[in-house]
Design an enzyme around this catalytic site. Structure first.
Site, mmCIF file in Angstrom:
data_model
loop_
_atom_site.group_PDB
_atom_site.id
_atom_site.type_symbol
_atom_site.label_atom_id
_atom_site.label_comp_id
_atom_site.label_asym_id
_atom_site.label_seq_id
_atom_site.Cartn_x
_atom_site.Cartn_y
_atom_site.Cartn_z
ATOM 1 N N LYS A 193 0.830 -1.204 0.000
ATOM 2 C CA LYS A 193 0.000 0.000 0.000
ATOM 3 C C LYS A 193 0.864 1.253 0.000
ATOM 4 O O LYS A 193 0.661 2.167 -0.806
ATOM 5 C CB LYS A 193 -0.943 -0.015 1.204
ATOM 6 N N GLU A 199 9.908 -5.679 4.250
ATOM 7 C CA GLU A 199 9.965 -7.036 3.704
ATOM 8 C C GLU A 199 9.720 -7.044 2.197
ATOM 9 O O GLU A 199 10.412 -7.728 1.437
ATOM 10 C CB GLU A 199 8.919 -7.927 4.396
ATOM 11 N N GLY A 252 -5.361 -2.596 4.290
ATOM 12 C CA GLY A 252 -4.617 -3.696 3.695
ATOM 13 C C GLY A 252 -5.319 -5.031 3.822
ATOM 14 O O GLY A 252 -5.378 -5.811 2.874
ATOM 15 N N ARG A 253 -5.894 -5.318 4.999
ATOM 16 C CA ARG A 253 -6.520 -6.624 5.207
ATOM 17 C C ARG A 253 -7.886 -6.716 4.528
ATOM 18 O O ARG A 253 -8.494 -7.787 4.533
ATOM 19 C CB ARG A 253 -6.624 -6.920 6.697
ATOM 20 N N GLU A 338 -6.098 -8.042 13.954
ATOM 21 C CA GLU A 338 -5.596 -6.703 13.654
ATOM 22 C C GLU A 338 -6.711 -5.674 13.727
ATOM 23 O O GLU A 338 -6.491 -4.532 14.111
ATOM 24 C CB GLU A 338 -4.949 -6.691 12.264
ATOM 25 N N HIS A 369 -5.948 -34.908 15.063
ATOM 26 C CA HIS A 369 -4.832 -35.715 15.555
ATOM 27 C C HIS A 369 -3.705 -34.850 16.110
ATOM 28 O O HIS A 369 -2.573 -35.323 16.266
ATOM 29 C CB HIS A 369 -4.310 -36.614 14.426
ATOM 30 N N LYS A 478 8.323 -2.476 14.067
ATOM 31 C CA LYS A 478 9.016 -2.059 12.844
ATOM 32 C C LYS A 478 9.975 -0.913 13.133
ATOM 33 O O LYS A 478 11.100 -0.878 12.619
ATOM 34 C CB LYS A 478 7.997 -1.621 11.789
#
Length: 508
Positions: A193, A199, A252-253, A338, A369, A478
């Protein structure tokens, strides 16, 4: 209604209901099996195995109405400034449909349509090239939604493009992603964005260097999707025609419905992506137009509030009984935690109740399991959303019947338990769950399911009076990491004594 009085009334409702076992609530009111269920398009949800009764449900809807839920949903669709801390609307619904006459919402939908046309043109250009593989570089909201949808909706055989995802800054991730790919037949999408995410910039640099001359072949193999249209050109020399837009009015999400969904469209085709949007729009219309008492997202939201604030459950599991939805819990972790991981209200005052539980989960039957032992016999009760798919595309009907048998068995065992004279073999039951069934796993049904969760999250935020659309909590780490990079290079000294010790270990 003040927060204190609402909490007191909630506790009174819980006190009235909690002493009655969940199995008895169900057996004493058989009609709730149908009355506590709703179907919206391809999505069916059954809340009958939640630990509340009809009076408690009525109280929850009265409390939601008192919080102004219906009005705040209208405000969301109209593009009002619901993200008050950043002074923005949150118009992800405008990416999917034209639901409002409000100018800001209507214009947002027009912008979305123009972006879709550019997406289609981009796909057509790539289809005309020799590109066979796409590497999507992003993190968080620029990765989790597209990654889930591609994994869920891709067929057993690759389509025109094989889509790969690279998010983690760990260099091993890039090394593994690129192994076996041919730079002459690969294109890369850099999704951010702000185009300032560390990253994505580091991994984008790896892709640019790996592509080499291929980055400029056939009109370009390096693309960007960003709200900051100047940065991709500055940082990676990507021309404007290969930069697709995002907007600051989409978090963003919530961005997989925008050009951020280009990896989805490349994997399943642009027509499939349009169906994905259409399914979400069907859920949007339901949430906007349906009274709270018949509103699927409201039922889900209020059930979550009952479990968190009333019964005090600190975690929530999401258990997908379809291997194709194995990434759903990862996606929902970000969407829910978030959005709702806040401790202050819109006016900055402390929240009077607990907000988000910890979301986690996985795919059945594998998870049976691993951690189901704790869910059945552990000391903590964990509510769960069980997600199933009615019709299977796989040619193995006996497997699908076994999958359904396990889904039904687990929800029944969670609720009812089993007595035994041997305490080691006794199951207390009383574990609440919601069962959500999709008619089939299609772009439209997945779109509707994800939109339902989005609206549930928003309605919970309205109930608590918090902002579901900022995420300042992700910034501090960050900022500290940026300060520590010089220390790792030996060019500075860390202030924190524990960090200094750990730095010495990391530097060998």
């Amino acid at each position: 209604m003040s927060d204190a009085s609402r909490l007191n009334e909630l506790r009174a409702e819980v006190g009235r209901v909690a002493a009655t076992p969940l199995s008895r609530l169900v057996s004493a009111d058989p009609a709730r099996a149908g009355d506590f269920a709703l179907k919206v398009g391809p999505v069916y949800a059954n809340f009958a195995r939640q630990h509340y009764d009809r009076d408690a449900v009525r109280w929850l809807f009265r409390a939601a109405e008192a919080a102004g839920s219906a009005q705040r949903v209208r405000a969301l669709f109209d593009g009002e400034t619901v993200n008050v801390t950043e002074g923005r609307p949150a118009l992800h619904t405008a990416l999917r449909g034209d639901f409002s006459h409000a100018p800001v919402a209507h214009e947002a939908h027009r912008e979305a349509l123009k972006a879709r046309a550019r997406m289609r043109a981009t796909i057509e250009a790539l289809e005309a090239s020799e590109v066979t593989d796409i590497v999507s570089v992003g993190i968080g909201g620029s990765d989790l939604g597209p990654r889930l949808a591609v994994d869920a909706l891709s067929g057993p055989k690759p389509g025109r493009f094989r889509v790969h995802f690279l998010s983690n800054v760990d260099g091993h991730a890039a090394q593994r992603t690129l192994a076996g790919l041919d730079p002459q037949r690969t294109a890369a999408l850099l999704i951010s964005k702000t185009f300032g995410t560390q990253e994505t910039l580091l991994n984008g640099g790896i892709l640019r260097d790996w592509l080499g001359d291929s980055a400029s072949l056939d009109g370009g193999r390096l693309y960007a999707i960003s709200a900051n249209l100047e940065r991709p050109a500055q940082a990676f020399d990507i021309p404007p025609e290969r930069i697709l837009p995002m907007w600051d009015w989409v978090g963003g999400r919530y961005s997989l419905w925008s050009a951020v969904g280009l990896p989805i469209a490349l994997a399943i085709g642009m027509d499939g992506f349009e169906q994905f949007l259409s399914g979400a729009a069907q859920m949007d219309a339901h949430v906007l137009q349906t009274p709270l008492e018949s509103n699927l997202a409201a039922w889900h939201a209020l059930t979550s509030i009952w479990n968190r604030n009333g019964l005090g459950y600190a975690t929530q599991a999401v258990l997908a009984y379809d291997e194709r939805l194995k990434l759903l819990s990862n996606y929902l972790q970000q969407l829910v935690m978030e959005s709702l991981g806040k401790s202050v209200k819109l006016d900055g005052s402390p929240v009077g109740e607990d907000t988000v539980p910890v979301w986690w989960g996985g795919a059945g039957t594998d998870t049976q399991h691993s951690f189901f032992q704790a869910l059945h016999q552990g000391t903590s009760i964990v509510p769960a959303d069980f997600i199933g798919v009615v019709r299977s595309d796989a040619p193995y009907p006996q497997n699908h019947r076994a999958l359904h048998a396990n889904l039904l068995a687990q929800t029944e065992a969670f609720a009812n338990g089993q007595r035994s004279d041997d305490p080691h073999r006794a199951y207390a039951g009383g574990r609440p769950s919601t069962t959500i069934l999709l008619d089939a796993l299609t772009p439209a049904s997945l779109g509707a399911l994800l939109a339902m969760y989005e609206h549930s999250v928003y309605l919970q935020s309205v109930f608590w009076g918090i902002n579901a659309f900022d995420q300042f909590g992700v910034e501090l780490g960050k900022q500290v990491a940026s300060k520590l990079l010089p220390a790792l290079a030996g060019e500075a000294q860390a202030e924190d004594p524990v960090t200094r010790e750990l730095l010495a270990r990391l530097r060998g």
